[in-house]
Every structure is written in structure tokens, then in C-alpha cells.
Design a protein around this motif. Structure first.
Motif, PDB file in Angstrom:
ATOM      1  N   ALA A   1       6.476  -6.061   1.142  1.00 48.48           N
ATOM      2  CA  ALA A   1       7.429  -6.996   1.744  1.00 48.48           C
ATOM      3  C   ALA A   1       7.709  -8.149   0.782  1.00 48.48           C
ATOM      4  O   ALA A   1       8.858  -8.563   0.597  1.00 48.48           O
ATOM      5  CB  ALA A   1       6.893  -7.511   3.075  1.00 48.48           C
ATOM      6  N   GLY A   2       6.683  -8.637   0.123  1.00 44.04           N
ATOM      7  CA  GLY A   2       6.839  -9.735  -0.818  1.00 44.04           C
ATOM      8  C   GLY A   2       7.708  -9.373  -2.005  1.00 44.04           C
ATOM      9  O   GLY A   2       8.387 -10.207  -2.589  1.00 44.04           O
ATOM     10  N   LEU A   3       7.687  -8.107  -2.348  1.00 47.76           N
ATOM     11  CA  LEU A   3       8.445  -7.608  -3.497  1.00 47.76           C
ATOM     12  C   LEU A   3       9.914  -7.372  -3.140  1.00 47.76           C
ATOM     13  O   LEU A   3      10.752  -7.213  -4.018  1.00 47.76           O
ATOM     14  CB  LEU A   3       7.801  -6.286  -3.937  1.00 47.76           C
ATOM     15  N   GLY A   4      10.228  -7.317  -1.846  1.00 49.12           N
ATOM     16  CA  GLY A   4      11.611  -7.092  -1.443  1.00 49.12           C
ATOM     17  C   GLY A   4      11.852  -5.730  -0.813  1.00 49.12           C
ATOM     18  O   GLY A   4      12.997  -5.362  -0.561  1.00 49.12           O
ATOM     19  N   VAL A   5      10.792  -4.969  -0.563  1.00 50.91           N
ATOM     20  CA  VAL A   5      10.957  -3.709   0.167  1.00 50.91           C
ATOM     21  C   VAL A   5      11.477  -4.042   1.566  1.00 50.91           C
ATOM     22  O   VAL A   5      11.018  -5.002   2.194  1.00 50.91           O
ATOM     23  CB  VAL A   5       9.618  -2.931   0.241  1.00 50.91           C
ATOM     24  N   LEU A   6      12.462  -3.278   2.048  1.00 48.36           N
ATOM     25  CA  LEU A   6      13.068  -3.548   3.356  1.00 48.36           C
ATOM     26  C   LEU A   6      12.674  -2.518   4.409  1.00 48.36           C
ATOM     27  O   LEU A   6      12.699  -2.798   5.598  1.00 48.36           O
ATOM     28  CB  LEU A   6      14.593  -3.566   3.223  1.00 48.36           C
ATOM     29  N   GLN A   7      12.355  -1.317   3.959  1.00 48.82           N
ATOM     30  CA  GLN A   7      12.104  -0.228   4.897  1.00 48.82           C
ATOM     31  C   GLN A   7      10.808   0.491   4.557  1.00 48.82           C
ATOM     32  O   GLN A   7      10.548   0.770   3.388  1.00 48.82           O
ATOM     33  CB  GLN A   7      13.242   0.802   4.805  1.00 48.82           C
TER      34      GLN A   7
ATOM     35  N   LEU B   1       6.043  -8.307   9.242  1.00 49.97           N
ATOM     36  CA  LEU B   1       6.465  -8.696   7.892  1.00 49.97           C
ATOM     37  C   LEU B   1       7.973  -8.549   7.704  1.00 49.97           C
ATOM     38  O   LEU B   1       8.496  -8.812   6.626  1.00 49.97           O
ATOM     39  CB  LEU B   1       5.738  -7.835   6.849  1.00 49.97           C
ATOM     40  N   GLY B   2       8.670  -8.096   8.745  1.00 52.01           N
ATOM     41  CA  GLY B   2      10.122  -7.945   8.664  1.00 52.01           C
ATOM     42  C   GLY B   2      10.569  -6.611   8.087  1.00 52.01           C
ATOM     43  O   GLY B   2      11.748  -6.419   7.807  1.00 52.01           O
ATOM     44  N   LEU B   3       9.625  -5.701   7.900  1.00 49.51           N
ATOM     45  CA  LEU B   3       9.976  -4.380   7.373  1.00 49.51           C
ATOM     46  C   LEU B   3      10.501  -3.502   8.509  1.00 49.51           C
ATOM     47  O   LEU B   3       9.945  -3.517   9.608  1.00 49.51           O
ATOM     48  CB  LEU B   3       8.743  -3.709   6.750  1.00 49.51           C
TER      49      LEU B   3
END
Lengths: 355, 96
Positions: A42-48, A72-74
């Protein structure tokens, strides 16, 4: 990110895409490590995050992982056979923040389902679809297509609509893992394929856009390779059950890949720094015909695993491509498969368990 | 249903399988759907944030016009919502 949280699976599909050598239960990552991986991703910008396996429902802490990913919003998607998905579990996963469910279906009826999946899973799947919908989750029905079920395409689309799927993915078999082992039983003839494509087009014209239909091309019958993973190390990251990080779920077949592991490396290091993720990233690794081909920006040279599995070298053009000097290997495989299926098909086996 | 215009009395709502959030990495709002992520423009994010199933299109436009008093928004918002519905981001909640 694809999180293969376990290779354990009750089903024995003839086309299983998992590696021939599966990770054993005792070598699976501890849940604590998965939680750290989700946070780093999540911190790296993964969305899914796609939670898959094996059968992810076989993992006792699936709910905990969904909850953390969701916090985490994923966006979380469960890729499942449906075996073990009762009403309570579906509701609990929904409450934990699960976004959608991709349910695999092998055939449009119980008989053919038994032949392909190697057991009595039909009723579980039909029940799972109902429980997913009842829990208010988005349902996608996924079918791996091959010679044994291509003739059922219309019935499969009607089944997906009846189950209330928002989307149906008709994915022609890709030949990795167990599917490559059974290739002679799975590869369809061009005629069978064209008939199925025609059936899909007619269904689309009749049923409109209420349900999204995705047709994944059968690359052996195509002129040009698929843009595998949309490019190596460009968008996708797979974590195997033991923590091995791979640019594609099949990449463990490449012999000198030496993939990193989340047990001793961060997701950020793996993505940006590791030799494995940089190896076929971009275009500099290519040789001709890819190197000077304008299509390289669309297909990224095709699939590295397929180049290795068919031509013995992961750095050559995907043999599916008409410009590949190895294209004859694909053509010969089609001819062989459609003339003589050879010895009987072999059901997927699992370590430590009878087939 | 035929002939019914949902922009008159319908209330747009993000579909249950769709989630929207601000992504601090990309510094943009993103829309997350099954197997899809969409980077949103500022205006798209503004409109979608109001799609909570509670406001009619007229109410939603009134909200936006309070923020952007000089703009003539109706045509653009209606067009955007039509596309959002066809892309399965948004559904209409219709009066019973």
C-alpha cells in the motif's frame, strides 16, 4: 498485486496454472509477514490485491488479511473455486471489506465439471455464487476455456447471467504449469475456436451490455503474442505462498531467475532494486525481431515464461509471434494436439495428498 | 422503464463494488473497481463524491454551483453521469 496465500486446493483442474512443484503447507508465510507485505505494498502505491492460491479459502486467516488490506485502502478481490464459501463466510468477508469475488467455473453442467475439475464441486460452486450475491458482493464468473468445454460457450454465458454475475471472463487456456502437461488434451482446433468466438458475438448482440464479457485470446492461435503482465515489472507483482516475489505467477519456471523473497526484502526493494524485476523490464534486454519491432511497445515481447518453456531461452521473442524463428513449435503443438491426444489427461495432484 | 429519465428524480450512487479514495502516492483520487483502477480528474472526483444515493442530479448540481458559481454545469454533469453509469461506476437509486 497477486497474493497466492496458499497452494492448498481441493480441486484437481486439468489446466491448473500453478507451478508443477507446489509450496507445502509448512513452508507457507506466517500471517504476520503477509500483514507487513500488505502494508509495504500500500505504501508503494499498490491499489489492488487479488487473494488467490491454490484455494485462498483454505487459509484460516483470510479474513484477517482482507480486513488489513481493506483498512489500508487496497481493493481486495477473492479468486476462488467456491469450495468452502458458505453464507456466513461470504458475509464475514464482505464485512471485512472484500470488494469482489471471482468464481471459477469449469463447465456449464455438473457432468463436464466433474470431468475437468476431477471431483464433485458443481453444487459448491452454484451455492457459492448465490452466497456471494446474497452478501452483496460483486460476482465475476471465470471460465478457463479449452477443447473440452469450448462447445459450451453459450451455455456458460447463460449460466453467468443466471447466477447474477456482473462480469464473465472467458479465458482461453494458457499453457503453463499443469496445463502445459495436458496440452494435447486442451488445445482446441482453429475451427472450434472460431465457432466459440462466433457464439460469443451472437450472445453479445442478443444480451446487450448488462453483463461485461471478457474474451481472453488464445495466444497459440494468434499472430502476435499477448502483452504478458502488461510488461515485466511494469504493473504486476506476485507473491507465492512461501514469500517468493515474482513478476508473473508462472515465472518460477525460469531457471536462473533467482527471485527475491519477502521474508528478507521489502516490497520496495523487490520492485525497484531486485535483479529479477529489472531483468526483462523495459526494452533494452530485447534482441531481434523484437528489438526493432514497433509492436514491442504494445506487447513487450510477449511472455518470458513461454519463451523459456517452448524455445528454452526466456530472452527470445515469444514463440507465438509470427516473426519468431520458433513459431513452428507452436504450429506443431496445435497439429499434434488436434490429431492425437496421446496418453490420458492427468489430474492436478497436490503434495502429501492422494490425487 | 422505457422513456423514464433518471436524471429527473433518480439519485446517483456509487455501485457497491466500487470504492473511491485519495491516493497519497499518486496525489490523485482513484476509483477502484473489480480488476480496475481509474485515476480521476479533480472534477470527476468532485462529482463522484456527491454520488451517495442521497441527492438528485439537481441537488448535486446545486452543490457544485455553490463551489463554482460562474460555471454552467448541468450538461457536463449529466453527460458525465451517463458515462459513469455505462462504465458501471454509478447506478441510479429510483424513487419507489
Amino acid at each position: 498485486m497477486l497474493a497466492e496465500i496458499t497452494h492448498r486446493c481441493p480441486v484437481h483442474c486439468l489446466y491448473c496454472s500453478n507451478p508443477l512443484a507446489l509450496v507445502r503447507r509448512e513452508d507457507e508465510l506466517p500471517t504476520g509477514t503477509w500483514l507487513r507485505v500488505l502494508e509495504e505494498a500500500a505504501g508503494l502505491g499498490v491499489l489492488q490485491v487479488h487473494l488467490s492460491g491454490g484455494e485462498p479459502l483454505a487459509h484460516p486467516d483470510l479474513g484477517t488479511l482482507v480486513r488489513r488490506a481493506s483498512d489500508l485502502g487496497l481493493y481486495t478481490n477473492l479468486i476462488t473455486s467456491g469450495v468452502g464459501l458458505g453464507p456466513a463466510r461470504a458475509q464475514a468477508l464482505r464485512d471485512a471489506g472484500l470488494g469482489s469475488v471471482q468464481l471459477s467455473v469449469q463447465a456449464a453442467d455438473a457432468d463436464l465439471s466433474r470431468t475437468i475439475a476431477g471431483g464433485e464441486f458443481w453444487a459448491h460452486k452454484m451455492g457459492a455464487a448465490r452466497h456471494v450475491r446474497d452478501a452483496g458482493l460483486a460476482l465475476s464468473m471465470n471460465v478457463v476455456l479449452h477443447r473440452q468445454n469450448l462447445h459450451q460457450v453459450t451455455a456458460l454465458l447463460e449460466l453467468a447471467a443466471a447466477l447474477g454475475a456482473e462480469k464473465v471472463e472467458l479465458a482461453n487456456t494458457q499453457y503453463y504449469g499443469w496445463a502445459l502437461l495436458n496440452r494435447r488434451h486442451l488445445l482446441p482446433s482453429r475451427d472450434a475456436l472460431l465457432r466459440a468466438e462466433d457464439e460469443v458475438a451472437r450472445y453479445r448482440a442478443r444480451a446487450g451490455t448488462a453483463m461485461e464479457i471478457v474474451w481472453v485470446i488464445p495466444d497459440y492461435h494468434a499472430e502476435f503474442p499477448k502483452p504478458c503482465m502488461n510488461g515485466w515489472g511494469r504493473m504486476f507483482l506476485t507473491i507465492a505462498p512461501d514469500g517468493t516475489a515474482l513478476p508473473c505467477p508462472a515465472a518460477s519456471v525460469i531457471p536462473d531467475l533467482d527471485p527475491p523473497s519477502v521474508t528478507d526484502r521489502s516490497i520496495g526493494w523487490i520492485w525497484y532494486e531486485s535483479r529479477t524485476f529489472n531483468r526483462f523490464r523495459g526494452f533494452d534486454w530485447m534482441s531481434d525481431p523484437c528489438r526493432s519491432c514497433p509492436r514491442r511497445f504494445e506487447d513487450f515481447g510477449g511472455c518470458r515464461c513461454q519463451a523459456f518453456l517452448l524455445a528454452g531461452d526466456p530472452a527470445v521473442t515469444d514463440p507465438v509471434c509470427v516473426y519468431s524463428p520458433h513459431r513452428h513449435l507452436v504450429t506443431e503443438a496445435i497439429t499434434t494436439a488436434t490429431q492425437d491426444a496421446g496418453p490420458p489427461a492427468i489430474y492436478r495432484t497436490h503434495p502429501g495428498r492422494p490425487a | 422503464m422505457s422513456g423514464h429519465d433518471p436524471t429527473q428524480d433518480g439519485r446517483p450512487k456509487l455501485r457497491a463494488s466500487v470504492k473511491m479514495r485519495y491516493d497519497p502516492v499518486r496525489k490523485r483520487f482513484v476509483l477502484l473497481l473489480p480488476e480496475k483502477a481509474v485515476l480521476l480528474s479533480e472534477t470527476a472526483a468532485e462529482i463522484l463524491q456527491l454520488c451517495d444515493g442521497g441527492s438528485t442530479v439537481a441537488e448535486l448540481i446545486a452543490d457544485l454551483e455553490r463551489k463554482y458559481p460562474t460555471a454552467e454545469l448541468r450538461a457536463d454533469v449529466v453527460e458525465f453521469l451517463a458515462q459513469a453509469v455505462s462504465k458501471r461506476w454509478v447506478e441510479w437509486v429510483l424513487p419507489a
